[in-house]
Design a protein around this motif. Sequence first.
Motif, mmCIF file in Angstrom:
data_model
loop_
_atom_site.group_PDB
_atom_site.id
_atom_site.type_symbol
_atom_site.label_atom_id
_atom_site.label_comp_id
_atom_site.label_asym_id
_atom_site.label_seq_id
_atom_site.Cartn_x
_atom_site.Cartn_y
_atom_site.Cartn_z
ATOM 1 N N LEU A 70 53.211 35.892 33.988
ATOM 2 C CA LEU A 70 52.975 35.127 35.210
ATOM 3 C C LEU A 70 53.970 33.972 35.252
ATOM 4 C CD1 LEU A 70 49.075 35.018 34.995
ATOM 5 C CD2 LEU A 70 50.489 36.659 36.231
ATOM 6 N N VAL A 71 54.705 33.863 36.332
ATOM 7 C CA VAL A 71 55.769 32.864 36.428
ATOM 8 C C VAL A 71 55.434 31.832 37.507
ATOM 9 C CG1 VAL A 71 57.508 34.471 35.593
ATOM 10 C CG2 VAL A 71 57.074 34.295 38.047
ATOM 11 N N ASN A 72 56.249 30.773 37.533
ATOM 12 C CA ASN A 72 56.106 29.685 38.513
ATOM 13 C C ASN A 72 54.716 29.053 38.458
ATOM 14 O OD1 ASN A 72 58.753 29.931 39.567
ATOM 15 N ND2 ASN A 72 58.087 31.669 40.843
ATOM 16 N N LEU A 73 54.222 28.866 37.226
ATOM 17 C CA LEU A 73 52.903 28.269 37.039
ATOM 18 C C LEU A 73 53.025 26.757 36.909
ATOM 19 C CD1 LEU A 73 51.255 30.701 34.462
ATOM 20 C CD2 LEU A 73 51.171 30.788 36.960
ATOM 21 N N ALA A 74 52.081 26.047 37.524
ATOM 22 C CA ALA A 74 52.017 24.604 37.342
ATOM 23 C C ALA A 74 51.640 24.300 35.892
ATOM 24 C CB ALA A 74 50.983 24.002 38.287
ATOM 25 N N PRO A 75 52.316 23.365 35.250
ATOM 26 C CA PRO A 75 51.956 23.026 33.871
ATOM 27 C C PRO A 75 50.487 22.621 33.762
ATOM 28 C CG PRO A 75 54.069 22.048 34.447
ATOM 29 C CD PRO A 75 53.488 22.601 35.725
ATOM 30 N N GLY A 76 49.866 23.006 32.668
ATOM 31 C CA GLY A 76 48.464 22.679 32.459
ATOM 32 C C GLY A 76 47.775 23.717 31.607
ATOM 33 N N GLU A 77 46.465 23.618 31.541
ATOM 34 C CA GLU A 77 45.666 24.498 30.696
ATOM 35 C C GLU A 77 45.142 25.682 31.505
ATOM 36 O OE1 GLU A 77 41.522 23.620 28.958
ATOM 37 O OE2 GLU A 77 42.913 23.023 27.364
ATOM 38 N N TYR A 78 45.361 26.892 30.999
ATOM 39 C CA TYR A 78 44.928 28.121 31.664
ATOM 40 C C TYR A 78 43.916 28.849 30.779
ATOM 41 C CZ TYR A 78 48.546 27.513 35.171
ATOM 42 O OH TYR A 78 49.320 27.017 36.199
ATOM 43 N N THR A 79 42.917 29.456 31.432
ATOM 44 C CA THR A 79 41.897 30.225 30.722
ATOM 45 C C THR A 79 42.137 31.706 30.968
ATOM 46 O OG1 THR A 79 40.282 28.441 30.985
ATOM 47 C CG2 THR A 79 39.432 30.627 30.434
ATOM 48 N N VAL A 80 42.224 32.461 29.877
ATOM 49 C CA VAL A 80 42.423 33.907 29.955
ATOM 50 C C VAL A 80 41.117 34.566 29.528
ATOM 51 C CG1 VAL A 80 43.786 35.874 29.171
ATOM 52 C CG2 VAL A 80 44.871 33.624 29.413
ATOM 53 N N THR A 81 40.446 35.221 30.475
ATOM 54 C CA THR A 81 39.153 35.859 30.211
ATOM 55 C C THR A 81 39.332 37.372 30.245
ATOM 56 O OG1 THR A 81 38.002 34.004 31.260
ATOM 57 C CG2 THR A 81 36.752 36.046 30.935
ATOM 58 N N ALA A 82 38.984 38.024 29.145
ATOM 59 C CA ALA A 82 39.099 39.486 29.055
ATOM 60 C C ALA A 82 37.701 40.088 29.015
ATOM 61 C CB ALA A 82 39.874 39.880 27.811
ATOM 62 N N ASN A 83 37.459 41.084 29.869
ATOM 63 C CA ASN A 83 36.171 41.761 29.926
ATOM 64 C C ASN A 83 36.264 43.155 29.315
ATOM 65 O OD1 ASN A 83 34.669 39.710 31.320
ATOM 66 N ND2 ASN A 83 35.839 40.238 33.153
ATOM 67 N N ALA A 84 35.118 43.705 28.965
ATOM 68 C CA ALA A 84 35.071 45.057 28.424
ATOM 69 C C ALA A 84 35.496 46.066 29.486
ATOM 70 C CB ALA A 84 33.670 45.369 27.923
ATOM 71 N N VAL A 85 36.020 47.201 29.032
ATOM 72 C CA VAL A 85 36.502 48.251 29.937
ATOM 73 C C VAL A 85 35.828 49.569 29.567
ATOM 74 C CG1 VAL A 85 38.496 49.553 30.726
ATOM 75 C CG2 VAL A 85 38.732 47.121 30.191
ATOM 76 N N PRO A 86 34.983 50.134 30.460
ATOM 77 C CA PRO A 86 34.393 51.447 30.160
ATOM 78 C C PRO A 86 35.446 52.544 30.245
ATOM 79 C CG PRO A 86 33.125 50.274 31.832
ATOM 80 C CD PRO A 86 34.426 49.560 31.683
ATOM 81 N N GLY A 87 35.417 53.459 29.284
ATOM 82 C CA GLY A 87 36.314 54.604 29.293
ATOM 83 C C GLY A 87 35.516 55.886 29.231
ATOM 84 N N SER A 88 36.141 56.964 28.891
ATOM 85 C CA SER A 88 35.480 58.258 28.796
ATOM 86 C C SER A 88 34.758 58.364 27.457
ATOM 87 C CB SER A 88 36.509 59.387 28.931
ATOM 88 O OG SER A 88 35.885 60.640 28.819
ATOM 89 N N GLY A 89 33.441 58.107 27.471
ATOM 90 C CA GLY A 89 32.642 58.190 26.254
ATOM 91 C C GLY A 89 32.686 56.953 25.387
#
Length: 473
Positions: A70-89
């Motif tokens: 991700l580019v052209n971001l304003a300086p500061g603190e960013y939160t990266v939240t990752a969620n579970a991903v259902p797959g086949s089985g």
Amino acid sequence: MLIERTRNLFGLLVLGLLVACKTPPPGPDPDPAPGALAVTVIDLPAGLPAAVRVTGPGGYVQDLAQSQTLVNLAPGEYTVTANAVPGSGLTYLPSAGVQLAVVAPRATAHASISYTGVTFRLGIQQVATLPGAVFLASPPGDPRQFIVEREGLVHIMENGVLLSTPFLDIHERVLSHGEGGLLSMAFHPDYATNGYFYLYLSDKLHGIVVARYRVSANRNRADADSELVIIRIQKIGTTHNGGLAGFGPDGYLYMATGDDGGTGDPYRNGQNLDSLLGKVLRIDVAHSTQGERYRVPPSNPFVGQEGKRPEIWAYGLRNPWRFSFDTNLLYLADVGQAVREEVDISSVTQGGLNYGWNIMEGSICYDRPTCDRTGLTLPAFEYDHGHGCSITGGYVYRGKAIPELAGHYLYSDFCRGFLRSFVYTGSGIAAPTDWLISGAGNILSFGRDADGELYLIASKGAIYKIIRTSPSR
């Protein structure tokens, strides 16, 4: 000699102060250079999208389905939240659910997410039976569940037990014929201090009513005489009432109304901006009194426009059956006519959207070969009537008991009674999953308690809690 030295020192001090006044110390850069954030996703099977959300300063939100810088971001603190991903089985769990990344000017911060596949299944557990049940909710931070009965009663379930005395009984004010009745309740965000809650119902004169009530001195009993009608909308028929009022993250009260029924919107309410039917409404109830039931937020899209009701937030709806908020997004399920069921998803800052009814049903033209789609907002998700006939909208899961389910929007269908989910990535739908539950019957509604756990309410009054049926890792 001493006097001369004192004069010299005083002169140097004055000179220093003058220089300091003329040359102020450097301050922060008023427009710092942007930075970047590189998010790396690994160990997902090919073709299976990730479910990652990045939030940051100034309301920044970006959903990612794969590795991306991700580019052209304003300086500061960013939160990266990752969620579970259902797959086949398998369900793929992220190595880190939440990460913080500090973006500096002219620099690239990094966040890495790896996924691990685990066996994961959902099931349902019956927790109560209440004929006529149609909705379940809880006040913020309250362990009790409040169950709405269509005929005009509200019951409390505490520690898994239904209390013998109703919390509220207003059956004499409610018309429960057709699709009417007491259809939902919403607790004020400050319910713990002000005791206010709001009911959405149809009255004896075929009107849609949203009314405010207050709890009594007994925490398990409401004051039935405390009613303040906030808004009343006259209807002709007993169908397509919509049925939900709820508070958004902006503190305003939202309502979703139906088009008043009939095939194809015969009263032409969906596209009529002078009608409150077939709409999402947004009002301010922070200072409601007998003299001023509500105020219109000045940021509503049609404020000050002649021939357009200022309460309207969005329009072009047929029969919205349940909406919900997740952070800055509004999920709105709209029941179709004869071909398509849809879920509309938008930012809570996007007022004035036209969802198309009765020009369109879902993403196809309604009752005509072609139509003008200019200015219409098409569904984020839809399915045809080979898979169901009447969508029941739910919630994005944010509870703690099933962390693998975080970020998934759950929905059902009254005719098929399934439990399905998907992840909205901002640019599309990912991880569509059928959880293969059975035995629940026709699903009228979802419910959510104060812990974020979800429930299903079936047409015969059975109330089920959604649970995991596979071991946690």
